[in-house]
Design a protein around this motif. Structure first.
Motif, short mmCIF file in Angstrom:
data_model
loop_
_atom_site.label_atom_id
_atom_site.label_comp_id
_atom_site.label_asym_id
_atom_site.label_seq_id
_atom_site.Cartn_x
_atom_site.Cartn_y
_atom_site.Cartn_z
N MET A 1 -19.53 -5.65 -11.98
CA MET A 1 -20.24 -4.82 -10.94
C MET A 1 -21.31 -3.97 -11.70
N THR A 2 -22.58 -3.92 -11.00
CA THR A 2 -23.50 -3.07 -11.80
C THR A 2 -24.00 -2.35 -10.47
N VAL A 3 -24.11 -0.89 -10.60
CA VAL A 3 -24.67 -0.13 -9.57
C VAL A 3 -25.95 0.23 -9.91
N PHE A 4 -26.88 -0.10 -9.05
CA PHE A 4 -28.28 0.54 -9.06
C PHE A 4 -28.61 1.45 -7.92
N ARG A 5 -28.73 3.02 -8.39
CA ARG A 5 -28.82 3.75 -7.36
C ARG A 5 -30.29 4.05 -6.98
N ALA A 6 -30.81 3.64 -5.98
CA ALA A 6 -31.95 4.05 -5.72
C ALA A 6 -32.19 5.61 -5.14
N ILE A 7 -33.58 6.08 -5.50
CA ILE A 7 -33.32 7.50 -5.38
C ILE A 7 -34.92 7.96 -4.73
N ASP A 8 -35.01 8.86 -3.77
CA ASP A 8 -36.18 9.27 -3.49
C ASP A 8 -36.29 10.95 -3.43
N PHE A 9 -37.26 11.50 -3.73
CA PHE A 9 -37.41 13.10 -3.70
C PHE A 9 -38.58 13.43 -2.92
#
Length: 227
Positions: A1-9
């Motif tokens: 499993m690979t976790v890609f954490r999309a973020i926005d500020f």
């Protein structure tokens, strides 16, 4: 499993040498990828942050976050944790506020490579251009950290499902300049880079005072012609 954490500020403004500005809202949404199944999106996280300074009206006009809304808010970048990869659309912006050793993937720079024919590569344009399957309610309102992180995660899931770029390629592209499909300035504005005269490319790359992305695009196409 690979976790890609999309973020926005959402922030008080665009950082400059004289004014670093600050975060007023953080959003994130995970893309969870398994080798044997399509990528899945997590629930969306968002939190207001007290920037410790007034929010300029120019910034309020974009995200509609006011000083009263963020007064005493406890959100911070530490809450973003440690996924395998961080993801942002135009990640160079988020990286000005968030320093980490975890690799970043910029969906804007990746989209330029995968869909150069698109007339725009903004997040909202790509939503419709690519026909992203999203929950319309979760995309509202735009220019807020949670909805934009959710839409960024949906784009990242589409990129992974597309399968035309390895994660290593995406990280490498994200750490370099944006590979622009068309010239956006000067006498060749609107032309494909492939159609720009070689002597003009040479001037851009070696003699002009243009920015990093322009020079890199010129060098890329000079190298392609030499090959």
């Amino acid at each position: 499993m690979t976790v890609f954490r999309a973020i926005d500020f959402e922030t008080t403004g665009i950082p400059t040498a004289d004014d670093k500005h600050a975060i007023v809202e953080i959003g994130s949404c995970d893309v969870i990828a398994h080798d044997d199944s399509p990528p899945l999106l997590s629930t969306v996280f968002s939190n207001l942050c007290d920037p410790g300074r007034p929010i300029p009206h120019e910034a309020m006009a974009v995200h509609h976050i006011t000083d009263d809304m963020v007064k005493g808010a406890k959100g911070s970048v530490e809450e973003l944790g440690a996924p395998d990869f961080f993801v942002a659309h135009n990640a160079d912006y988020e990286r000005q506020f968030f320093h980490t050793v975890i690799p970043f993937i910029c969906t804007y720079k990746v989209a330029l490579r995968l869909w150069p024919e698109a007339s725009s590569h903004s997040l909202q344009f790509l939503r419709y251009h690519l026909g992203l399957e999203v929950d319309a309610d979760q995309c509202q309102p735009p220019h807020r950290a949670g909805p934009d992180a959710y839409l960024g995660a949906a784009l990242m899931a589409r990129i992974l499902a597309d399968g035309r770029a390895s994660v290593d390629d995406m990280v490498r592209w994200s750490n370099g300049p944006a590979l622009l499909p068309r010239v956006n300035f000067g006498k060749h504005k609107g032309s494909k880079w492939e159609d720009v005269p070689t002597d003009y490319l040479d001037w851009l790359a070696n003699k002009s005072d243009m920015d990093r992305d322009v020079k890199a695009n010129a060098r890329h196409h000079l190298k392609a012609r030499a090959a």
